[in-house]
Design a protein around this motif. Structure first.
Motif, PDB file in Angstrom:
ATOM      1  N   ASN A  33      20.651 -46.424   2.680  1.00 24.97           N
ATOM      2  CA  ASN A  33      20.625 -44.978   2.482  1.00 24.97           C
ATOM      3  C   ASN A  33      20.023 -44.269   3.705  1.00 24.97           C
ATOM      4  OD1 ASN A  33      20.684 -42.432   1.153  1.00 24.97           O
ATOM      5  ND2 ASN A  33      18.571 -42.738   0.475  1.00 24.97           N
ATOM      6  N   ILE A 170      27.756 -42.491  -9.539  1.00 25.65           N
ATOM      7  CA  ILE A 170      28.781 -41.571  -9.003  1.00 25.65           C
ATOM      8  C   ILE A 170      28.183 -40.505  -8.084  1.00 25.65           C
ATOM      9  CG2 ILE A 170      30.607 -39.945  -9.671  1.00 25.65           C
ATOM     10  CD1 ILE A 170      31.160 -42.762 -10.593  1.00 25.65           C
ATOM     11  N   ASP A 171      28.824 -40.302  -6.935  1.00 27.89           N
ATOM     12  CA  ASP A 171      28.333 -39.298  -5.986  1.00 27.89           C
ATOM     13  C   ASP A 171      29.148 -38.011  -6.081  1.00 27.89           C
ATOM     14  OD1 ASP A 171      30.705 -39.637  -4.618  1.00 27.89           O
ATOM     15  OD2 ASP A 171      29.811 -40.778  -2.985  1.00 27.89           O
ATOM     16  N   ILE A 172      28.846 -37.092  -5.177  1.00 27.78           N
ATOM     17  CA  ILE A 172      29.443 -35.758  -5.243  1.00 27.78           C
ATOM     18  C   ILE A 172      30.965 -35.775  -5.066  1.00 27.78           C
ATOM     19  CG2 ILE A 172      29.148 -35.254  -2.788  1.00 27.78           C
ATOM     20  CD1 ILE A 172      28.318 -32.407  -3.566  1.00 27.78           C
ATOM     21  N   TYR A 212      34.093 -43.476 -12.383  1.00 31.35           N
ATOM     22  CA  TYR A 212      33.402 -43.553 -13.670  1.00 31.35           C
ATOM     23  C   TYR A 212      34.258 -44.300 -14.694  1.00 31.35           C
ATOM     24  CZ  TYR A 212      31.057 -42.287 -17.976  1.00 31.35           C
ATOM     25  OH  TYR A 212      30.396 -42.350 -19.174  1.00 31.35           O
TER      26      TYR A 212
ATOM     27  N   PHE B  18      22.935 -39.004  -0.862  1.00 29.11           N
ATOM     28  CA  PHE B  18      23.026 -40.088  -1.846  1.00 29.11           C
ATOM     29  C   PHE B  18      22.028 -39.916  -2.982  1.00 29.11           C
ATOM     30  CE2 PHE B  18      25.129 -41.846   1.818  1.00 29.11           C
ATOM     31  CZ  PHE B  18      26.261 -42.380   1.231  1.00 29.11           C
ATOM     32  N   HIS B  19      21.302 -38.817  -2.963  1.00 25.99           N
ATOM     33  CA  HIS B  19      20.371 -38.507  -4.045  1.00 25.99           C
ATOM     34  C   HIS B  19      20.922 -37.416  -4.964  1.00 25.99           C
ATOM     35  CE1 HIS B  19      16.762 -40.260  -1.626  1.00 25.99           C
ATOM     36  NE2 HIS B  19      17.568 -41.180  -2.091  1.00 25.99           N
ATOM     37  N   ALA B  20      22.154 -37.031  -4.710  1.00 18.72           N
ATOM     38  CA  ALA B  20      22.814 -36.037  -5.566  1.00 18.72           C
ATOM     39  C   ALA B  20      23.799 -36.754  -6.472  1.00 18.72           C
ATOM     40  CB  ALA B  20      23.549 -35.013  -4.706  1.00 18.72           C
ATOM     41  N   ASP B  21      24.002 -36.214  -7.667  1.00 22.74           N
ATOM     42  CA  ASP B  21      24.982 -36.808  -8.580  1.00 22.74           C
ATOM     43  C   ASP B  21      26.359 -36.182  -8.325  1.00 22.74           C
ATOM     44  OD1 ASP B  21      25.108 -34.354  -9.852  1.00 22.74           O
ATOM     45  OD2 ASP B  21      24.205 -35.031 -11.720  1.00 22.74           O
ATOM     46  N   PHE B  22      27.301 -36.430  -9.203  1.00 21.76           N
ATOM     47  CA  PHE B  22      28.679 -35.975  -8.950  1.00 21.76           C
ATOM     48  C   PHE B  22      28.807 -34.458  -9.007  1.00 21.76           C
ATOM     49  CE2 PHE B  22      28.604 -36.166 -13.504  1.00 21.76           C
ATOM     50  CZ  PHE B  22      29.474 -35.179 -13.923  1.00 21.76           C
ATOM     51  N   THR B  23      27.812 -33.773  -9.554  1.00 26.06           N
ATOM     52  CA  THR B  23      27.843 -32.306  -9.559  1.00 26.06           C
ATOM     53  C   THR B  23      27.214 -31.734  -8.280  1.00 26.06           C
ATOM     54  OG1 THR B  23      25.665 -31.954 -10.566  1.00 26.06           O
ATOM     55  CG2 THR B  23      27.489 -32.370 -12.074  1.00 26.06           C
ATOM     56  N   GLY B  24      26.678 -32.603  -7.433  1.00 21.67           N
ATOM     57  CA  GLY B  24      26.070 -32.149  -6.187  1.00 21.67           C
ATOM     58  C   GLY B  24      24.607 -31.766  -6.338  1.00 21.67           C
ATOM     59  N   THR B  27      19.494 -35.928  -8.534  1.00 20.39           N
ATOM     60  CA  THR B  27      19.404 -36.668  -9.791  1.00 20.39           C
ATOM     61  C   THR B  27      17.976 -36.631 -10.321  1.00 20.39           C
ATOM     62  OG1 THR B  27      18.833 -38.837  -8.907  1.00 20.39           O
ATOM     63  CG2 THR B  27      21.184 -38.285  -8.972  1.00 20.39           C
ATOM     64  N   ILE B 191      29.605 -39.283 -19.386  1.00 21.91           N
ATOM     65  CA  ILE B 191      29.492 -38.429 -18.203  1.00 21.91           C
ATOM     66  C   ILE B 191      29.815 -36.959 -18.519  1.00 21.91           C
ATOM     67  CG2 ILE B 191      31.853 -38.621 -17.289  1.00 21.91           C
ATOM     68  CD1 ILE B 191      30.366 -39.337 -14.547  1.00 21.91           C
ATOM     69  N   PHE B 194      27.046 -34.425 -18.441  1.00 21.06           N
ATOM     70  CA  PHE B 194      26.552 -33.981 -17.138  1.00 21.06           C
ATOM     71  C   PHE B 194      27.538 -33.042 -16.460  1.00 21.06           C
ATOM     72  CE2 PHE B 194      24.971 -38.160 -18.211  1.00 21.06           C
ATOM     73  CZ  PHE B 194      23.606 -38.004 -18.078  1.00 21.06           C
TER      74      PHE B 194
END
Lengths: 249, 249
Positions: A33, A170-172, A212, B18-24, B27, B191, B194
């Motif tokens: 990372n 899962i990422d953005i 996902y 890499f600390h953001a989830d799929f919504t940006g 987390t 999911i 979220f």
């Protein structure tokens, strides 16, 4: 962030408690990372970061990552990551890293291969033609004395673990993030490998995205003394998500 | 790191990709990690950090964590975490947090409850008697307008997921690390929760440690509109590892 020279970026870190594994050393996933963040900082500061590219409807895609460590820093240790561009090809660029202890000694090196793609058609683009080829101005031959990524082939692997992709993976972009694959690969090994030895060399080549709900099968095959080739597959084995190599020493 | 006053620590962060989830958005697990790090920085700078305690064969143990967010910061956003000690009891201390955007507006608050234990016998100790009760000097009534942790009870939960503890779960103490439980709890939800909503309030109470190879069952029970109580059990349901609560909104 200090600059060694204009072409090399250097970024400082500290090993946080929750970023250390049970041996008290930084995990490879967290180091990965940091490496990718440094790539991002370095590119952004030089005008070819993802923000600039996105404006032109291009983006960076990580294709391969190799990390080879002599020693992992321990909990609360400070360390630095240096990064630079080694080469620019038509469709790929090689970006390297040196990981150094607070006293300056080398802890390890890493290599990464990136492609540039169109955001709309996801097709590779000639990066020397994007953004006035600015990336070319930063190529340097600063040494990175570890082997380049090799071609990984598995002949008769065994199924080690299966992981169903969850929210936290899962990422953005809606994909399993590149760092999570490092964890999923290492988690396929018995913990004794990390107790008696440590990961000496880790290699990953990203092939297809996963999403996902996908079920990821992690296949492993011995490839020498305490060395293993790994393949993550989805769709019941029909498609390869990534291939990797792990050597303990 | 700037100090608002001597009792309150304030620490700056940026939401890494890499600390953001799929919504940006950041987390909750990574935010939790930041909160625990801030606790550690704040205590260390004031002479009751884990290093000082370890010299006297005592250590900190996290007992509860509650996070309530109006809004999570987005990828690349800068934000700050303030932390302070609200109260010191005989065997516990309440440490609170405020999470603020770069422009100073409040994004959310958090509360944590910590015990101090002997490193050898793992028994709780009276913290007002340790280290000359130095922690007492830092108690402050800076506001934290979210509910204290509640008692969580499940009557007729359903088994949502099962997770076998792997290498990446384990921290330097040989236990599953406190942050991983946050991920395992959230990963038990579909999911869609979220996507359409976000975690508004998250609560966790740590009961028993779990270890490499343990199988963790995550049980969920509805507790209101888009609100759920959660329990992680091991040993085939015989022992409770932690209990939690998740409200989406």
């Amino acid at each position: 962030m200090t600059e060694i020279n204009d072409r090399i970026g250097s970024y400082g870190f500290m090993v946080e408690p929750f970023h250390a594994d049970f041996t008290g050393r930084l995990t490879l996933a967290v180091l990965g990372n940091h490496l990718l963040n440094c790539a991002s900082f370095h590119a952004k500061d030089r005008g070819f970061g993802i923000g600039t590219l996105n404006q032109q409807h291009y983006t960076w895609v990580l294709s391969r990552l190799v990390v080879e460590m002599e020693e992992m820093p321990s909990e609360y240790d400070k360390f630095t990551v240096e990064t630079w561009v080694e080469a620019v090809y038509r469709l790929f660029t090689d970006r390297n890293y040196r990981i150094a202890a607070a006293d300056g000694r080398t802890l390890g090196y890493a290599r990464s291969v990136w492609a540039m793609i169109g955001m709309d058609d996801r097709k590779p683009v000639e990066m020397t033609k994007v953004n006035d080829g600015r990336i070319m101005d930063y190529v340097t031959d600063y040494p990175c004395p570890i082997d380049k990524p090799a071609r990984i082939k598995l002949a008769a692997p065994r199924l080690a673990t299966t992981h169903r992709v969850t929210y936290s993976d899962i990422d953005i972009n809606g994909h399993v993030n590149s760092i999570r694959y490092i964890e999923h690969i290492l988690d396929a090994f018995d913990i004794s490998y990390f107790k008696d030895t440590a990961v000496k060399r880790f290699e990953i080549a990203y092939v297809t995205e996963s999403y996902y709900g996908d079920t990821l099968d992690v296949w492993i095959e011995e490839a020498g003394d305490k060395a293993f080739n790994v393949e993550i597959k989805k769709d019941g084995g029909k498609s390869t998500v990534c291939r990797g190599h792990v050597s303990f020493g």
